[in-house]
Design a protein around this motif. Sequence first.
Motif, PDB file in Angstrom:
ATOM      1  N   GLU A 138       0.832  -1.198  -0.114  1.00 57.05           N
ATOM      2  CA  GLU A 138       0.204  -0.173   0.104  1.00 57.05           C
ATOM      3  C   GLU A 138       0.789   1.250  -0.046  1.00 57.05           C
ATOM      4  OE1 GLU A 138      -3.140   0.645  -0.142  1.00 57.05           O
ATOM      5  OE2 GLU A 138      -3.961  -1.288   0.225  1.00 57.05           O
ATOM      6  N   LEU A 139       1.751   1.354   0.869  1.00 53.66           N
ATOM      7  CA  LEU A 139       2.711   2.346   0.950  1.00 53.66           C
ATOM      8  C   LEU A 139       3.810   2.797  -0.350  1.00 53.66           C
ATOM      9  CD1 LEU A 139       3.836   1.854   4.736  1.00 53.66           C
ATOM     10  CD2 LEU A 139       2.362   3.950   3.714  1.00 53.66           C
ATOM     11  N   LYS A 140       4.277   1.828  -0.781  1.00 57.08           N
ATOM     12  CA  LYS A 140       5.060   1.565  -2.030  1.00 57.08           C
ATOM     13  C   LYS A 140       4.045   2.173  -3.334  1.00 57.08           C
ATOM     14  CE  LYS A 140       8.636   0.812  -2.786  1.00 57.08           C
ATOM     15  NZ  LYS A 140       9.827   1.842  -2.629  1.00 57.08           N
ATOM     16  N   SER A 141       2.598   1.706  -3.376  1.00 59.35           N
ATOM     17  CA  SER A 141       1.981   2.000  -4.477  1.00 59.35           C
ATOM     18  C   SER A 141       1.452   3.545  -4.349  1.00 59.35           C
ATOM     19  CB  SER A 141       0.669   1.325  -4.239  1.00 59.35           C
ATOM     20  OG  SER A 141      -0.341   1.820  -3.354  1.00 59.35           O
ATOM     21  N   ARG A 142       1.631   4.185  -3.006  1.00 64.09           N
ATOM     22  CA  ARG A 142       1.444   5.585  -2.951  1.00 64.09           C
ATOM     23  C   ARG A 142       2.521   6.441  -3.282  1.00 64.09           C
ATOM     24  NH1 ARG A 142      -3.275   5.741   1.606  1.00 64.09           N
ATOM     25  NH2 ARG A 142      -4.301   3.597   0.966  1.00 64.09           N
ATOM     26  N   GLY A 154      13.161 -13.578   0.796  1.00 66.51           N
ATOM     27  CA  GLY A 154      11.506 -13.414   0.323  1.00 66.51           C
ATOM     28  C   GLY A 154      11.048 -11.878   0.609  1.00 66.51           C
ATOM     29  N   LEU A 155      11.842 -11.174   1.702  1.00 67.17           N
ATOM     30  CA  LEU A 155      11.473  -9.725   1.986  1.00 67.17           C
ATOM     31  C   LEU A 155      11.973  -8.846   0.646  1.00 67.17           C
ATOM     32  CD1 LEU A 155      12.377  -9.350   5.647  1.00 67.17           C
ATOM     33  CD2 LEU A 155      10.156  -9.483   4.868  1.00 67.17           C
ATOM     34  N   ALA A 156      12.892  -9.356   0.225  1.00 66.61           N
ATOM     35  CA  ALA A 156      13.594  -8.347  -1.028  1.00 66.61           C
ATOM     36  C   ALA A 156      12.276  -8.274  -2.135  1.00 66.61           C
ATOM     37  CB  ALA A 156      14.754  -9.151  -1.769  1.00 66.61           C
ATOM     38  N   LYS A 157      11.546  -9.329  -2.148  1.00 72.58           N
ATOM     39  CA  LYS A 157      10.359  -9.162  -3.247  1.00 72.58           C
ATOM     40  C   LYS A 157       9.289  -8.138  -2.866  1.00 72.58           C
ATOM     41  CE  LYS A 157      10.750 -14.001  -4.447  1.00 72.58           C
ATOM     42  NZ  LYS A 157      11.909 -14.459  -3.853  1.00 72.58           N
ATOM     43  N   LEU A 158       9.505  -7.472  -1.705  1.00 73.53           N
ATOM     44  CA  LEU A 158       8.557  -6.420  -1.313  1.00 73.53           C
ATOM     45  C   LEU A 158       8.781  -4.994  -1.993  1.00 73.53           C
ATOM     46  CD1 LEU A 158       7.833  -7.330   2.343  1.00 73.53           C
ATOM     47  CD2 LEU A 158       6.234  -7.759   0.102  1.00 73.53           C
ATOM     48  N   ASP A 159      10.042  -4.856  -2.524  1.00 76.15           N
ATOM     49  CA  ASP A 159      10.476  -3.741  -3.215  1.00 76.15           C
ATOM     50  C   ASP A 159      10.948  -2.590  -2.220  1.00 76.15           C
ATOM     51  OD1 ASP A 159      11.600  -2.017  -5.288  1.00 76.15           O
ATOM     52  OD2 ASP A 159       9.440  -1.433  -5.543  1.00 76.15           O
ATOM     53  N   VAL A 160      11.170  -2.968  -0.973  1.00 74.33           N
ATOM     54  CA  VAL A 160      11.691  -1.979  -0.005  1.00 74.33           C
ATOM     55  C   VAL A 160      12.752  -1.342  -0.465  1.00 74.33           C
ATOM     56  CG1 VAL A 160      10.483  -3.035   1.796  1.00 74.33           C
ATOM     57  CG2 VAL A 160      12.778  -3.460   1.777  1.00 74.33           C
ATOM     58  N   ASP A 161      13.350  -0.165   0.229  1.00 69.97           N
ATOM     59  CA  ASP A 161      14.241   0.696  -0.385  1.00 69.97           C
ATOM     60  C   ASP A 161      15.496   0.439   0.996  1.00 69.97           C
ATOM     61  OD1 ASP A 161      13.201   2.430  -2.324  1.00 69.97           O
ATOM     62  OD2 ASP A 161      11.660   2.564  -0.893  1.00 69.97           O
TER      63      ASP A 161
END
Length: 233
Positions: free
Chosen positions: A46-50, A73-80
């Motif tokens: 949700e946050l990345k989509s915004r 697995g967490l890398a797939k969430l596209d966090v920075d």
Amino acid sequence: MTKPILALDFSEWNEVEQFLKRFDEPLFVKVGMELYLQHGPRVIQELKSRGHELFLDLKLHDIPTTVYKAMRGLAKLDVDLINVHAAGGIDMMRAAKEGLEEGAQGVRPDLIAVTQLTSTTEASMQKEQGIPWTLDQSVLHYAENAKIAGLDGVVCSVLEAKRLTENLGTDFYKVTPGIRLAEGAAHDQKRVATPEEARNNGSTHIVVGRAITQASDPVAVYQQLVADWRNLQ
């Protein structure tokens, strides 16, 4: 210089939504265990989509294989930005980086290690952790191990940032929580500082939570912190 990282210290997603509605610009936000463990990957998506940049603050600390698989697995969430505990050791930190590299859909998230929490005092570290050094020595030791492991930087207090810059260079991240305006409350943080102090001591990123989220006018406080951090006044 990066934007101040805004810690979303909430338990429920509706609280996050109501808070972020006040802002009309993309932010650099931090999601910690309190929010992530309640809502999981959905809150990140949700946050990345915004359009927000995101620091996923889970402080992983386990055996290398477990951390490697979790990071993959967490890398797939596209966090920075994401972190581990430096106390897990060099092998664990290397495994975390390897997991991120394998799991990333594009650029690997930046990886940093927590040295000593900003709620930790030197006396409590020595008594409860059994570390006979000064707090400054302990933080530097953990930071040196993080650099050996190939990480991008560490979480430390502003009080240690200058020494880490002198020993590990300006490109090694010093992500510093415990940031308050000069008149702000310290809450449960023991090692706190203002944005100006952080900038002058070599912090590369600052993390601000309750000083903004509990303010009567969060946007005004955020803008003041940005100005102080970037010295725009």
